[in-house]
Design an enzyme around this catalytic site. Structure first.
Site, PDB file in Angstrom:
ATOM      1  N   TYR A 166       0.834  -1.204   0.000  1.00  0.00           N
ATOM      2  CA  TYR A 166       0.000   0.000   0.000  1.00  0.00           C
ATOM      3  C   TYR A 166       0.873   1.261   0.000  1.00  0.00           C
ATOM      4  CZ  TYR A 166      -3.850   3.026   1.750  1.00  0.00           C
ATOM      5  OH  TYR A 166      -4.795   4.003   1.933  1.00  0.00           O
ATOM      6  N   LYS A 170       1.044   4.172  -2.809  1.00  0.00           N
ATOM      7  CA  LYS A 170       0.615   5.528  -2.456  1.00  0.00           C
ATOM      8  C   LYS A 170       1.706   6.564  -2.679  1.00  0.00           C
ATOM      9  CE  LYS A 170      -3.659   4.848  -1.288  1.00  0.00           C
ATOM     10  NZ  LYS A 170      -4.713   5.281  -2.231  1.00  0.00           N
TER      11      LYS A 170
END
Length: 307
Positions: A166, A170
């Site tokens: 993640y 991001k």
């Protein structure tokens, strides 16, 4: 200050069947935008799918007097995204705003994480944003107008245990934003990133209940609405949550110069505190500025005049 409105504008919002995406869709529709509510309708980990969540948001918008359509495109599949954009163009003839909000979580420490789970998260967040943005980019260029928002996260900007997949995605979106800002400027395409913290399916169970009550999706959406407005900034990383708003900016320290005979790892180590010294640090607009800074230091030390 006049009210921010979107009358006549068309917005595509991915992952808009619940949470932040739903809040974004409702807010933009309430301010006059025609909204494409995209949602695959899967679980938090990306499995499964149903368009019912997206249709429910469309029903809410229509009940309030707005205009919206639902689309269940998987953001990682270019053909499905193309169909979504084609449907939007046939319906309304334009795409002014894209909010890349769709995402999944598959949290585990890197030691325990499979490469499949790493790739799945990067595919949805990073490649999904690229796929959707690519599908509307030429439309925005031809219209000389576009507003694009990437959904980043403090998990990528600063790191968060158990979220290597993640976090990588991001932070990748911040780099994507940086380049698209430069490439979109001449066509009035403004590209920003939102780094939200809110009560969603992804945060429940991770944060105490009392704190979650303060973390409304609406507080984040207030920032998002500004980032896609006519007078939006470009290349901003806006952090928003629980009524707090801040910006993340990347600075480069002034650093040091080592002459050729001293360019050793030992000297880098010896001067590392000086390399880290924030005095004179600057935010750069593009990568070439770093190169030119280093060349200028080397030229000055060598007594060479540039230009």
């Amino acid at each position: 200050m006049s009210e921010i409105r979107f009358d006549g504008r068309v917005a595509i919002i991915t992952g808009a069947g619940a949470g932040l995406g739903r809040s974004h869709a409702l807010a933009l529709a309430a301010r006059g935008a025609k909204v494409v509510v995209n949602d695959l309708g899967g679980a938090v980990d990306g499995t499964g799918g149903s368009i019912s969540a997206a249709q429910a948001v469309v029903n809410e918008i229509e009940a309030a007097g707005g205009e919206a359509i639902a689309h269940g495109a998987n953001v990682t599949k270019a053909d499905e995204v193309a169909d979504m954009v084609d449907s939007t163009m046939k319906k309304w003839g334009r795409v002014d705003i894209l909010v890349n909000n769709a995402g999944i979580l598959r949290d585990k420490s890197f030691a325990k994480m499979s490469l499949e789970d790493f790739k799945a998260v990067v595919d949805v967040h990073l490649m999904g944003a690229a796929t959707c943005t690519k599908a509307v980019w030429e439309i925005m260029r031809e219209a000389n107008y576009g507003r694009v928002v990437m959904t980043s996260s403090s998990s990528g900007i600063y790191g968060n245990f158990g979220q290597s997949n993640y976090g990588a995605a991001k932070m990748g979106l911040v780099g994507f934003m940086n380049v698209l800002h430069l490439e979109g400027t001449k066509n009035n395409i403004r590209v920003n990133a939102l780094s939200p913290t809110a009560r969603t399916r992804m945060t429940e169970g991770l944060i105490p209940e009392e704190a979650l009550k303060l973390m409304t999706v609406e507080s984040v959406t207030a920032g998002l609405v500004y980032l896609v407005s006519e007078d939006a900034p470009s290349r901003a990383v806006l952090c928003a949550g629980a009524g707090g708003y801040a910006a993340t900016r990347i600075y480069e320290t002034d650093g040091i110069f080592l002459p050729p005979a001293e360019q050793t790892p030992e000297n880098v180590a010896k001067h590392f505190a000086q390399i880290l010294d924030p005095k004179g640090q600057e935010p750069y607009e593009q990568g070439g500025q770093q190169t030119m800074k280093f060349i200028a230091k080397a030229a000055e030390a060598a007594g060479v005049k540039l230009g």
